[in-house]
Design an enzyme around this catalytic site. Structure first.
Site, PDB file in Angstrom:
ATOM      1  N   LEU A   1       0.811  -1.798  -0.393  1.00  0.00           N
ATOM      2  CA  LEU A   1       0.652  -0.092   0.185  1.00  0.00           C
ATOM      3  C   LEU A   1       1.151   0.870  -0.520  1.00  0.00           C
ATOM      4  O   LEU A   1       1.835   1.477   1.191  1.00  0.00           O
ATOM      5  CB  LEU A   1      -0.818  -0.287   1.171  1.00  0.00           C
ATOM      6  CG  LEU A   1      -2.196   1.198   1.587  1.00  0.00           C
ATOM      7  CD1 LEU A   1      -3.056   0.571   2.205  1.00  0.00           C
ATOM      8  CD2 LEU A   1      -1.408   2.908   1.547  1.00  0.00           C
TER       9      LEU A   1
ATOM     10  N   HIS B   1       7.871   1.614  10.853  1.00  0.00           N
ATOM     11  CA  HIS B   1       8.487   2.450  10.159  1.00  0.00           C
ATOM     12  C   HIS B   1       7.790   3.919  10.871  1.00  0.00           C
ATOM     13  O   HIS B   1       6.334   3.587  10.960  1.00  0.00           O
ATOM     14  CB  HIS B   1       8.638   2.588   8.865  1.00  0.00           C
ATOM     15  CG  HIS B   1       9.613   3.867   7.696  1.00  0.00           C
ATOM     16  ND1 HIS B   1       8.937   5.228   7.921  1.00  0.00           N
ATOM     17  CD2 HIS B   1      10.786   4.046   7.671  1.00  0.00           C
ATOM     18  CE1 HIS B   1       9.997   6.088   7.454  1.00  0.00           C
ATOM     19  NE2 HIS B   1      10.563   5.316   7.174  1.00  0.00           N
TER      20      HIS B   1
END
Length: 338
Positions: free
Chosen positions: A127, A231
């Site tokens: 995504l 992240h």
């Protein structure tokens, strides 16, 4: 402004390649490599073109498009069954307790074990939103459209769905986790290893990765510190997954140490909450409720945000959403609360 999700086409290559160059590394499912992306689009076209219900090694690549000008704003992917052609590796975080009677002490050692426990699961991933489009719920539209696609083609998918979140990457594009572990056995930096994996598959992992458990105490402090963390740009994605019912079960990516989330397919919130309906005449733009809508199957699948309201003969749909979905009065669709 109306956006909708549709199946990828081979002529999306230029837009997809431009987005891939913006990912910043560590994004295995969207490598900035034209041949690799071209192969993905061809594989996706084959998956959408196969209309039987037999499970297979399919990749469904979805595209987020602006309905007004045709601009490509994002992409997402669904893998029907991981590990069918190449082994799907993860590290599982576990604990080994050992007791010394002479010392009168018990030691608990955390360790990473190389596994293929998730082989056979379906996977959602890849995504990515163009930086200029990161507002207005477009990321959520892309993410949740994948679950409605799975619902509409349930026989093509497994009973468990996983999602690998990108791990922590430093400003130079390196991975503290990779530097503390993988680099010692592969003789290459993180970016080279990640790009090789994206374009050639995982066989080199089976060839070179140590098969014995790795004790966390033997890793560097930077590597231990980022283990299991997403992240910073992936924290919102992790929250979206958790809201859908995904959980971190102690598995991490072997490259960057990012968390792998998992859920039972039929318990994913969007899938559980979805309802089939028929479009009735009328306009739900003003008084309707906000919902995620999807229609079509395989290469005619589309999804978009829209407003709906009960009406004689079914559900009225706001015109902009109906146009984006190419949904006529009397046409069937599926909806779930936004």
């Amino acid at each position: 402004m109306t956006f909708f999700v549709r199946p990828s086409r081979t002529d999306d290559i230029d837009a997809l390649y431009e987005m891939a160059k913006l990912t910043g590394g560590g994004f295995t499912n969207l490598p900035p490599d034209r041949p690799a992306l071209t192969a993905k689009l061809a594989r996706s076209a084959a998956a959408f073109g196969r209309t039987d219900d037999a499970p297979g090694d399919d990749l469904f690549l979805l595209i987020l498009e602006n309905a007004e000008d045709g601009r490509i704003a994002g992409t997402a992917q669904i893998f029907s069954c991981v590990g069918m052609t190449c082994s799907f590796y993860s590290y599982r975080l576990g604990t080994l307790s050992q007791t010394s009677r002479e010392l009168g002490r018990t030691f608990k050692a955390e360790m990473l074990s190389l596994t293929t426990d998730y082989e056979g699961a379906s996977e959602v991933g890849g995504l990515f939103l163009h930086p200029r489009e990161r507002a207005g719920g477009l990321g959520l539209l892309l993410a949740r459209s994948r679950y409605l696609f799975i619902r509409q083609h349930r026989a093509r998918f497994a009973d468990r769905v996983i999602a690998e979140l990108r791990g922590v990457i430093d400003e130079a594009g390196g991975s503290p986790f990779w530097d503390g572990l993988g680099a010692k056995f592969f003789g290459m930096g993180f970016q080279d290893a990640d790009e090789f994996n994206a374009t050639h598959g995982t066989q080199f992992i089976a060839d070179l990765m140590p098969k014995h458990p790795v004790y966390l105490a033997m890793l560097s402090e930077p590597a231990r510190h980022v283990l299991g963390l997403p992240h910073p740009t992936g924290r919102a994605a992790m929250r979206m997954l958790e809201k859908e019912g995904f959980a971190h079960e102690g598995y991490v990516d072997i490259f960057d140490g990012g968390p792998t989330m998992a859920a039972q397919t039929d318990r994913i919130a969007t899938i559980q909450g979805a309802t089939d309906a028929t479009r009735a005449a009328g306009d739900a733009a003003d008084g309707g409720r906000a919902a995620l809508l999807a229609t079509g199957h395989y290469d005619t699948f589309r999804a978009a945000w829209g407003r709906i309201a009960p009406s004689a003969g079914g559900m009225a749909v706001e015109p902009a959403a109906a146009r984006a979905l190419e949904l006529p009065v009397g046409g069937g669709f599926v909806h779930v609360a936004r």
